[in-house]
Design a protein around this motif. Structure first.
Motif, PDB file in Angstrom:
ATOM      1  N   MET A  34       0.535  -1.055   0.056  1.00 48.30           N
ATOM      2  CA  MET A  34      -0.109   0.025   0.345  1.00 48.30           C
ATOM      3  C   MET A  34       0.892   1.357  -0.026  1.00 48.30           C
ATOM      4  SD  MET A  34      -3.097   0.134  -0.416  1.00 48.30           S
ATOM      5  CE  MET A  34      -4.782   0.103   0.275  1.00 48.30           C
ATOM      6  N   GLU A  35       1.796   1.122   0.426  1.00 43.25           N
ATOM      7  CA  GLU A  35       2.960   2.306   0.571  1.00 43.25           C
ATOM      8  C   GLU A  35       3.319   2.758  -0.718  1.00 43.25           C
ATOM      9  OE1 GLU A  35       7.108   3.096   2.588  1.00 43.25           O
ATOM     10  OE2 GLU A  35       5.624   2.006   3.849  1.00 43.25           O
ATOM     11  N   GLU A  36       3.567   1.848  -1.613  1.00 42.93           N
ATOM     12  CA  GLU A  36       4.019   2.170  -3.046  1.00 42.93           C
ATOM     13  C   GLU A  36       3.033   3.125  -4.096  1.00 42.93           C
ATOM     14  OE1 GLU A  36       5.878   2.524  -5.943  1.00 42.93           O
ATOM     15  OE2 GLU A  36       4.137   2.076  -7.138  1.00 42.93           O
ATOM     16  N   MET A  37       1.786   2.761  -3.325  1.00 41.69           N
ATOM     17  CA  MET A  37       0.451   3.529  -4.030  1.00 41.69           C
ATOM     18  C   MET A  37       0.716   5.227  -3.857  1.00 41.69           C
ATOM     19  SD  MET A  37      -3.427   2.686  -3.825  1.00 41.69           S
ATOM     20  CE  MET A  37      -4.077   3.486  -2.597  1.00 41.69           C
ATOM     21  N   ASN A  38       1.268   5.545  -2.793  1.00 43.74           N
ATOM     22  CA  ASN A  38       1.251   6.932  -2.741  1.00 43.74           C
ATOM     23  C   ASN A  38       2.930   7.578  -2.916  1.00 43.74           C
ATOM     24  OD1 ASN A  38      -1.439   7.447  -2.032  1.00 43.74           O
ATOM     25  ND2 ASN A  38      -1.094   6.464   0.000  1.00 43.74           N
ATOM     26  N   LYS A  39       3.945   6.683  -3.167  1.00 38.38           N
ATOM     27  CA  LYS A  39       4.972   7.013  -3.421  1.00 38.38           C
ATOM     28  C   LYS A  39       5.143   8.273  -4.460  1.00 38.38           C
ATOM     29  CE  LYS A  39       9.312   5.383  -5.543  1.00 38.38           C
ATOM     30  NZ  LYS A  39       9.908   3.927  -6.211  1.00 38.38           N
ATOM     31  N   TYR A  40       4.474   8.361  -5.216  1.00 36.74           N
ATOM     32  CA  TYR A  40       4.507   9.803  -6.160  1.00 36.74           C
ATOM     33  C   TYR A  40       3.325  10.743  -5.767  1.00 36.74           C
ATOM     34  CZ  TYR A  40       7.843   7.289  -8.881  1.00 36.74           C
ATOM     35  OH  TYR A  40       9.167   6.662  -9.069  1.00 36.74           O
ATOM     36  N   GLY A  41       2.638  10.300  -4.530  1.00 33.46           N
ATOM     37  CA  GLY A  41       1.338  11.192  -4.389  1.00 33.46           C
ATOM     38  C   GLY A  41       0.358  11.342  -5.610  1.00 33.46           C
ATOM     39  N   ILE A  42       0.233  10.213  -6.361  1.00 33.44           N
ATOM     40  CA  ILE A  42      -0.821  10.295  -7.252  1.00 33.44           C
ATOM     41  C   ILE A  42      -2.234  10.080  -6.772  1.00 33.44           C
ATOM     42  CG2 ILE A  42      -1.755   9.010  -9.542  1.00 33.44           C
ATOM     43  CD1 ILE A  42       0.998  10.586  -9.795  1.00 33.44           C
ATOM     44  N   VAL A  43      -3.132  11.190  -6.916  1.00 33.13           N
ATOM     45  CA  VAL A  43      -4.330  10.922  -6.771  1.00 33.13           C
ATOM     46  C   VAL A  43      -5.263  10.946  -8.080  1.00 33.13           C
ATOM     47  CG1 VAL A  43      -6.434  12.148  -5.521  1.00 33.13           C
ATOM     48  CG2 VAL A  43      -4.148  12.555  -4.793  1.00 33.13           C
ATOM     49  N   LEU A  44      -6.123   9.676  -8.030  1.00 32.77           N
ATOM     50  CA  LEU A  44      -6.944   9.579  -9.334  1.00 32.77           C
ATOM     51  C   LEU A  44      -8.076  10.293  -9.332  1.00 32.77           C
ATOM     52  CD1 LEU A  44      -6.588   5.560  -9.532  1.00 32.77           C
ATOM     53  CD2 LEU A  44      -5.014   7.258 -10.536  1.00 32.77           C
ATOM     54  N   ASP A  45      -7.752  11.542  -9.641  1.00 37.71           N
ATOM     55  CA  ASP A  45      -8.914  12.616  -9.577  1.00 37.71           C
ATOM     56  C   ASP A  45      -9.149  13.300 -10.953  1.00 37.71           C
ATOM     57  OD1 ASP A  45      -6.847  14.229  -9.597  1.00 37.71           O
ATOM     58  OD2 ASP A  45      -7.206  15.117  -7.634  1.00 37.71           O
ATOM     59  N   GLY A  46      -8.442  12.855 -11.986  1.00 35.02           N
ATOM     60  CA  GLY A  46      -8.336  13.384 -13.460  1.00 35.02           C
ATOM     61  C   GLY A  46      -7.733  14.815 -13.421  1.00 35.02           C
ATOM     62  N   LYS A  47      -7.049  15.117 -12.600  1.00 33.56           N
ATOM     63  CA  LYS A  47      -6.405  16.585 -12.429  1.00 33.56           C
ATOM     64  C   LYS A  47      -4.699  16.686 -12.871  1.00 33.56           C
ATOM     65  CE  LYS A  47      -9.524  18.595  -8.958  1.00 33.56           C
ATOM     66  NZ  LYS A  47      -9.584  19.000  -7.731  1.00 33.56           N
ATOM     67  N   MET A  48      -4.252  15.624 -12.644  1.00 38.19           N
ATOM     68  CA  MET A  48      -2.926  15.493 -13.249  1.00 38.19           C
ATOM     69  C   MET A  48      -1.923  16.593 -12.455  1.00 38.19           C
ATOM     70  SD  MET A  48      -2.883  14.022 -17.033  1.00 38.19           S
ATOM     71  CE  MET A  48      -0.955  14.305 -17.191  1.00 38.19           C
ATOM     72  N   ASP A  49      -2.346  17.046 -11.257  1.00 36.15           N
ATOM     73  CA  ASP A  49      -1.631  18.074 -10.691  1.00 36.15           C
ATOM     74  C   ASP A  49      -0.429  17.954  -9.607  1.00 36.15           C
ATOM     75  OD1 ASP A  49      -3.444  17.319  -8.831  1.00 36.15           O
ATOM     76  OD2 ASP A  49      -4.389  19.084  -8.476  1.00 36.15           O
ATOM     77  N   GLU A  50      -0.141  16.725  -9.570  1.00 35.46           N
ATOM     78  CA  GLU A  50       0.989  16.044  -8.808  1.00 35.46           C
ATOM     79  C   GLU A  50       2.135  16.584  -9.412  1.00 35.46           C
ATOM     80  OE1 GLU A  50      -2.697  13.781  -8.041  1.00 35.46           O
ATOM     81  OE2 GLU A  50      -1.514  14.000  -9.848  1.00 35.46           O
ATOM     82  N   ALA A  51       3.202  17.075  -8.982  1.00 34.82           N
ATOM     83  CA  ALA A  51       4.556  17.297  -9.144  1.00 34.82           C
ATOM     84  C   ALA A  51       5.253  16.398 -10.276  1.00 34.82           C
ATOM     85  CB  ALA A  51       5.568  17.792  -8.206  1.00 34.82           C
ATOM     86  N   VAL A  52       4.950  15.124 -10.067  1.00 37.20           N
ATOM     87  CA  VAL A  52       5.749  14.085 -10.893  1.00 37.20           C
ATOM     88  C   VAL A  52       5.241  14.185 -12.255  1.00 37.20           C
ATOM     89  CG1 VAL A  52       4.042  12.344 -10.376  1.00 37.20           C
ATOM     90  CG2 VAL A  52       6.703  11.696 -10.981  1.00 37.20           C
ATOM     91  N   TRP A  53       3.934  14.807 -12.741  1.00 40.54           N
ATOM     92  CA  TRP A  53       3.565  14.689 -13.863  1.00 40.54           C
ATOM     93  C   TRP A  53       4.610  15.967 -14.822  1.00 40.54           C
ATOM     94  CZ3 TRP A  53       1.209  10.700 -15.822  1.00 40.54           C
ATOM     95  CH2 TRP A  53       0.227  10.121 -14.837  1.00 40.54           C
ATOM     96  N   GLU A  54       4.928  16.807 -14.086  1.00 38.60           N
ATOM     97  CA  GLU A  54       5.650  17.819 -14.687  1.00 38.60           C
ATOM     98  C   GLU A  54       7.159  17.462 -15.301  1.00 38.60           C
ATOM     99  OE1 GLU A  54       4.780  21.141 -15.337  1.00 38.60           O
ATOM    100  OE2 GLU A  54       2.737  20.443 -14.416  1.00 38.60           O
ATOM    101  N   GLY A  55       7.622  16.455 -14.636  1.00 41.90           N
ATOM    102  CA  GLY A  55       8.870  16.038 -15.088  1.00 41.90           C
ATOM    103  C   GLY A  55       8.807  14.899 -16.176  1.00 41.90           C
ATOM    104  N   LEU A  56       7.766  14.565 -16.525  1.00 47.10           N
ATOM    105  CA  LEU A  56       7.479  13.338 -17.440  1.00 47.10           C
ATOM    106  C   LEU A  56       7.575  13.825 -19.057  1.00 47.10           C
ATOM    107  CD1 LEU A  56       4.863  11.234 -15.393  1.00 47.10           C
ATOM    108  CD2 LEU A  56       7.560  10.431 -15.907  1.00 47.10           C
ATOM    109  N   PRO A  57       8.131  13.027 -19.671  1.00 43.99           N
ATOM    110  CA  PRO A  57       7.688  13.640 -21.317  1.00 43.99           C
ATOM    111  C   PRO A  57       6.196  13.545 -21.620  1.00 43.99           C
ATOM    112  CG  PRO A  57       8.834  11.650 -21.149  1.00 43.99           C
ATOM    113  CD  PRO A  57       8.746  12.053 -19.937  1.00 43.99           C
ATOM    114  N   GLY A  58       5.793  14.395 -22.563  1.00 41.47           N
ATOM    115  CA  GLY A  58       4.557  14.196 -23.064  1.00 41.47           C
ATOM    116  C   GLY A  58       4.474  13.713 -24.630  1.00 41.47           C
ATOM    117  N   HIS A  59       3.623  13.087 -24.832  1.00 38.99           N
ATOM    118  CA  HIS A  59       3.379  12.344 -26.306  1.00 38.99           C
ATOM    119  C   HIS A  59       2.170  13.007 -26.861  1.00 38.99           C
ATOM    120  CE1 HIS A  59       6.523   9.748 -25.073  1.00 38.99           C
ATOM    121  NE2 HIS A  59       5.876   9.588 -24.009  1.00 38.99           N
TER     122      HIS A  59
END
Length: 80
Positions: A1-26
């Motif tokens: 269960m700890e891994e689930m929050n490793k990046y603080g991802i919340v499944l809310d449709g917003k993609m406002d967690e910091a980890v998304w900013e550092g990922l390449p977009g396609h």
């Protein structure tokens, strides 16, 4: 269960967690049938975050006129 929050991802449709900013977009999707391979007028961007035991896929779709988006079939889950 700890891994689930490793990046603080919340499944809310917003993609406002910091980890998304550092990922390449396609993006740069093309209209294969209707426009002979031209870029689609309304684009989308997706990002992928692989983890040890799951994968997160975030998608943002450009649609400036959401009030007029309708279902193709009232029983379907596909939107136009």
């Amino acid at each position: 269960m700890e891994e689930m929050n490793k990046y603080g991802i919340v499944l809310d449709g917003k993609m406002d967690e910091a980890v998304w900013e550092g990922l390449p977009g396609h993006t740069d999707f093309k209209m294969l049938k209707k426009a002979g391979g031209q870029l689609a007028e309304k684009q989308a961007i997706f990002k992928i975050l692989p983890c040890e035991d799951r994968i997160y896929i975030g998608i943002k779709c450009e649609e400036p006129d959401m009030e007029h988006v309708t279902k193709v079939n009232p029983l379907a889950t596909i939107w136009t």
